[in-house]
Write a protein that holds these residues in place. Structure first.
Motif, short mmCIF file in Angstrom:
data_model
loop_
_atom_site.label_atom_id
_atom_site.label_comp_id
_atom_site.label_asym_id
_atom_site.label_seq_id
_atom_site.Cartn_x
_atom_site.Cartn_y
_atom_site.Cartn_z
N CYS A 79 0.86 -1.22 -0.09
CA CYS A 79 0.07 -0.08 0.09
C CYS A 79 0.79 1.25 -0.07
O CYS A 79 2.17 1.01 -0.06
CB CYS A 79 -0.90 0.15 1.15
N PRO A 80 0.40 2.42 -0.34
CA PRO A 80 1.18 3.69 -0.22
C PRO A 80 1.92 3.83 1.24
O PRO A 80 2.91 4.48 0.93
CB PRO A 80 0.09 4.68 -0.07
N LEU A 81 1.72 3.20 2.01
CA LEU A 81 2.51 3.34 3.52
C LEU A 81 3.56 2.19 3.61
O LEU A 81 4.05 1.97 4.55
CB LEU A 81 1.55 3.44 4.53
N GLY A 82 3.48 1.02 2.62
CA GLY A 82 4.47 0.30 2.71
C GLY A 82 4.35 -1.24 3.04
O GLY A 82 4.99 -1.99 3.37
N ILE A 83 2.94 -1.22 3.30
CA ILE A 83 2.43 -2.66 4.18
C ILE A 83 1.74 -3.24 3.10
O ILE A 83 1.14 -3.02 2.08
CB ILE A 83 1.23 -2.27 5.14
#
Length: 601
Positions: free
Chosen positions: A236-240
């Motif tokens: 995802c955009p936050l790296g998850i």
């Protein structure tokens, strides 16, 4: 209020889509994640056998593949069959190959469920732990009371009722916070509502509890012991890791994950049997937690695992025909990748049930007599599978006399096709259009939108055409077989690298215009891009098609937007269905591009 803002962002996204404003369709910048994959040889240590040695006639397996190949809506890519833990048949439809990983889509959910089961066994979380307590640092004060009741169990069996869905993920950067500020369409635990954001939350929970992402967490516990190397999972955009989708696997690795469950979570690692996944978790997660539903998917759902119509059987299931089907009664695992039109279930599922389910008659519990002729026929059939039958080479019959003559009178060198004479070494400049190299389904799934093809040129050789295309700022050269044999090329689009297998066919239309059909199989995905080049005078018209079809893509996109109980979304879909809006969507879904011959002198 925050949930309303998210809904309005989703409405804005669809409006931009309808207007064709692809470059600004999401509020956060695109980050390339698709790396170039190096082909992997072998099948990862799976022991091989013959169908007869494992109690199934070779001609029965061949018949299964023939029926599968004859199902145009399925468009199978690769199929692998295990019995008694041994490989008895593997067939890939050229240019697809077991050497390349394939997008799993929602089959990723089942692997996320495995991570949750391992984490629970390690005492890191519990089924009845509340999501809001796990993410207390998000500080969501004004939220729906129903959100307070969502537990890990509700995420696993798709009963959270959350409204925030896959379409919403395209407009939000912090997916966890967007989930917690959304609302539920029913009391958590009371009904079933399939939503990939439940699986994303499970991924985020594992990350929060372990301090690492899914891939890093699973590598020493699952992937490495199974021999699964370089597992790739979009984030995802936050790296998850996305959890509900985004994982790519080789078909042999898919089969291993099914065989692991069939063996109760046990696997031989270096000569020692290890319990990789708790056996009690496998029993619980494959038990239907929700009953079969009418007018929907016709089977029950466990913990990120679907039921299957056979005794004690279950499946890992991904959109557009990605399956791992585990049949304990038959001691079999069936792994399939494809580009099916259907979102959840298709003819391949029906064929697996027919040939290997409870009613199958030609599956025995003892070895059968060797049948070299049938085994050779099966091998020849598996070697002659093609994903694009329209351009597949015709099988040649062996003629000993012809072979003898070739020793003394070799065939003449093949020349250029006559129809290529007018377009060889020519370049065309195109006007503005929505026509791109990347199929629309892949653009939507990866958030990778381009500005369209602006230039195209052609160069012919005997049996081969090279097409150079400028898509946005990227220049790509694609080699396409004119002889029915697919050629592989790498295509780079905004930093993402895809391997394609291409064939082309030269013909004429009813107006006697030269036509070239180009078939681009994105071999790590379900998608096939078809481009029809029509040449007339100094003009060029390109028509763009894709499989799974644009209709399937439309149903998927608008189904995600309209399936979460939001009145705003439903109003928007009603507006889009109006004739004027629908025509505009058609221009995006089935674009055309017009070009003019460029004078290079």
């Amino acid at each position: 209020m925050l949930d309303l803002l998210s809904q309005m962002k989703t409405v804005d996204l669809v409006i931009k889509f309808v207007r064709g404003d692809m470059r600004r369709i999401t509020p956060y910048p695109f980050q390339p994640q698709k790396k170039k994959n190096i082909p992997k040889t072998g099948l990862g240590g799976i022991p091989a056998s013959t169908p007869e040695d494992e109690g199934i006639p070779s001609e029965y397996i061949e018949q299964f593949f023939e029926e599968l190949a004859a199902s145009p809506a399925v468009r199978p890519h690769s199929v692998l069959l295990l019995r008694h833990g041994k490989l008895i048949a593997q067939g890939s439809f050229k240019p697809y190959s077991p050497a390349y990983p394939h997008m799993m889509f929602s089959l990723s959910k089942s692997v996320t469920g495995m991570a949750v089961g391992i984490a629970i066994k390690e005492g890191l979380l519990s089924l009845d732990e509340k999501v809001i307590d796990i993410f207390s640092e998000k500080g969501v004060l004004f939220r729906s009371l129903r959100i307070n009741g969502i537990t890990v169990r509700h995420l696993l069996n798709m009963t959270s009722g959350i409204k925030f869905n896959e379409a919403g993920s395209l407009v939000e950067k912090d997916w966890v916070r967007a989930f917690l500020t959304s609302d539920c369409i029913f009391e958590p635990g009371s009904e079933f509502s399939y939503n990939s954001m439940n699986s994303y939350l499970l991924s985020a929970i594992v990350c929060k509890k372990t301090g690492v992402g899914l891939v890093e967490y699973l590598t020493p516990r699952l992937f490495a012991p199974l021999g699964i190397e370089d597992a790739d999972w979009e984030t995802c955009p936050l790296g998850i890791e996305k959890g509900g989708w985004g994982l790519s696997l080789h078909i042999a690795d898919m089969a291993k994950l099914g065989q692991l469950y069939l063996q109760g979570g046990r696997w031989d690692v270096g000569g020692e049997t290890r319990q990789l996944i708790p056996e009690e978790w496998i029993r619980e997660s494959t038990r239907a937690q929700t009953p079969p539903r009418e007018n929907s998917h016709p089977v029950g759902y466990g913990y990120q695992v679907w039921d299957f119509h056979a005794a004690d059987a279950y499946q890992y299931n991904g959109v557009f025909g990605q399956y791992v089907i585990v049949l304990p009664k038959r001691d079999m695992v069936v792994a399939i990748t494809s580009g099916s039109q259907n979102l959840f279930s298709d003819v391949s599922i029906e064929l697996v049930e027919t040939y290997f389910g409870d009613g199958a008659e030609k599956i025995f519990d003892h070895p059968l007599p060797r049948n070299i002729r049938a085994l050779r026929s099966l091998k020849n059939r598996l070697d002659s599978l093609y994903a694009v039958p329209e351009t597949a080479p015709r099988p040649r019959k062996s003629n000993p006399f012809h072979t003898f003559l070739q020793r003394f009178f070799p065939p003449k060198a093949e020349g250029l096709p006559l129809l290529a004479a007018g377009i060889d070494k020519q370049e065309y400049r195109l006007g503005s259009s929505y026509g791109t190299l990347l199929p629309l389904i892949l653009q939507c799934v990866t958030n990778n939108f381009s500005g369209g093809i602006t230039r195209v040129s052609f160069s012919f050789e005997p049996g081969l055409c090279r097409i150079t295309m400028y898509d946005g700022t990227d220049e790509n050269v694609i080699a396409a077989g004119l002889d029915g044999i697919p050629r592989r090329s790498d295509v780079t689009l905004n930093g993402d690298v895809y391997t394609v297998g291409a064939t082309a066919k030269l013909t004429t239309d009813e107006e006697d215009r030269t036509v070239m059909l180009l078939y681009l199989s994105y071999i790590e995905t379900p998608s096939l891009r078809v481009m029809k080049f029509i040449f007339y005078g100094e003009k060029l018209l390109i028509r763009f098609y894709e499989h799974p079809t644009v209709e399937a893509a439309t149903k998927m996109l608008f189904g995600l937007v309209g399936g979460n109980g939001n009145s705003i979304d439903k109003m928007l879909i009603d507006a889009i269905s109006q004739e004027r809006m629908a025509a505009r969507v058609d221009n995006i879904m089935m674009p055309r591009a017009k070009g003019t011959l460029f004078d290079q002198t």
